[in-house]
Enzyme design. Structure first.
Site: not given
Ligand code: ARG
Length: 281
Positions: A182, A275
């Site tokens: 991300h 996150c």
């Molecule tokens: N386990 C989640 C996923 O893989 C973690 C999300 C993390 N969120 C972020 N905004 N980076 O989607």
């Protein structure tokens, strides 16, 4: 290089207003039940009691130390990653662009976030179902410019529409390393014109775009791996996961107040401070 003034009233350089409002989700059903990024391993599951204490500590820093106003959404029992509210969507004024999650495992969160946005007075927008979009996880405002990551979770096909919807220019940035899947795992706007980032997560053209549009502060790989870039910026405060001494020192040298929070149990799911929060603009 931009040097932040010490005083609080400097709306001209802050990415977020001093009285920020964010959405968080208390981790009542947080768990690791699937693997959808390289950080997640079914053989390394979080200690959920410790996760709850770490989340409380983050909430405390944001609410009490930084002075943010925090809205809460209850966690759905069948949505273990719902604590990562940054992925719910992207808000601005009365509009919320709802996420279209890439993975089936997280698509169950969409109706819950839609219901929350509607109940809280937002007009909810969506992209076509085929166009994946993971909210603020892949879309960060730097002043009036939207930085948008694509390839791993969100599709570049949506960027034109997002630009039209919010009436802002979008800089599309290709992410090239699965560990920084991300945009909010590998960069954060410190101010409208200064960006903190880990160059290794971006393709060469994205790096060039960032370097030519912003003053940049580079994060070293060992701290990028500790999710140093997954930081919440509110006024002159930066809240980030603990264990990032070099970035902390770089920011302090610029007059920023840094708030490290231990978030080990959320790192196991591939997430940290940013996150766990969604800006409500
Ligand atoms: N386990 C989640 C996923 O893989 C973690 C999300 C993390 N969120 C972020 N905004 N980076 O989607």
């Amino acid at each position: 290089m931009t040097h932040l003034p010490a005083s609080e009233d400097k709306d001209d350089v802050s990415t977020e207003p001093a009285k920020a409002r964010v959405l968080m989700c208390p981790p009542t059903a947080y768990a690791l039940r699937y693997e959808i990024n390289p950080w997640m391993s079914l053989s390394n599951t979080p200690d959920v009691a410790l996760a709850a204490r770490q989340w409380d500590a983050l909430h405390h820093v944001l609410a009490e130390d930084v002075g943010a106003s925090i809205a809460l959404i209850p966690q759905a029992p069948d949505a273990p990653d719902m604590v990562f509210t940054a992925n719910a969507g992207l808000t601005r004024g009365p509009f919320a662009l709802l996420a279209n999650f890439r993975h089936r495992e997280r698509q169950v969160e969409e109706p819950h976030f839609r219901a929350w946005f509607e109940a809280n007075g937002y007009k909810v927008w969506t992209l076509p179902p085929s166009c994946k979009f993971e909210g603020e996880g892949d879309a960060l405002f730097a002043g009036e410019i939207l930085l948008a990551g694509y390839l791993k979770r969100s599709d570049i096909a949506g960027h034109g529409r997002i630009s039209d919807m919010f009436g802002v220019p979008v800089l599309s940035l290709e992410l090239v390393d699965d560990r920084w899947y991300h945009l909010d795992t590998c960069c954060f706007p410190l101010t409208a014109d200064t960006l903190v980032y880990y160059p290794g997560a971006f393709d060469p053209y994205a790096r060039q775009v960032l370097e030519s549009n912003f003053h940049t502060i580079e994060v070293r790989v060992e701290e990028a791996l500790r999710f140093a870039c997954n930081a919440v910026v509110i006024g002159n405060n930066v809240v980030l996961p603990s264990g990032c001494p070099h970035l902390t020192a770089d920011l302090q040298a610029r007059g920023v107040t840094v708030w490290p929070v231990e978030l080990s149990e959320f790192l196991k799911a591939g997430g940290a401070a940013k996150c766990l929060t969604l800006f409500l603009r």
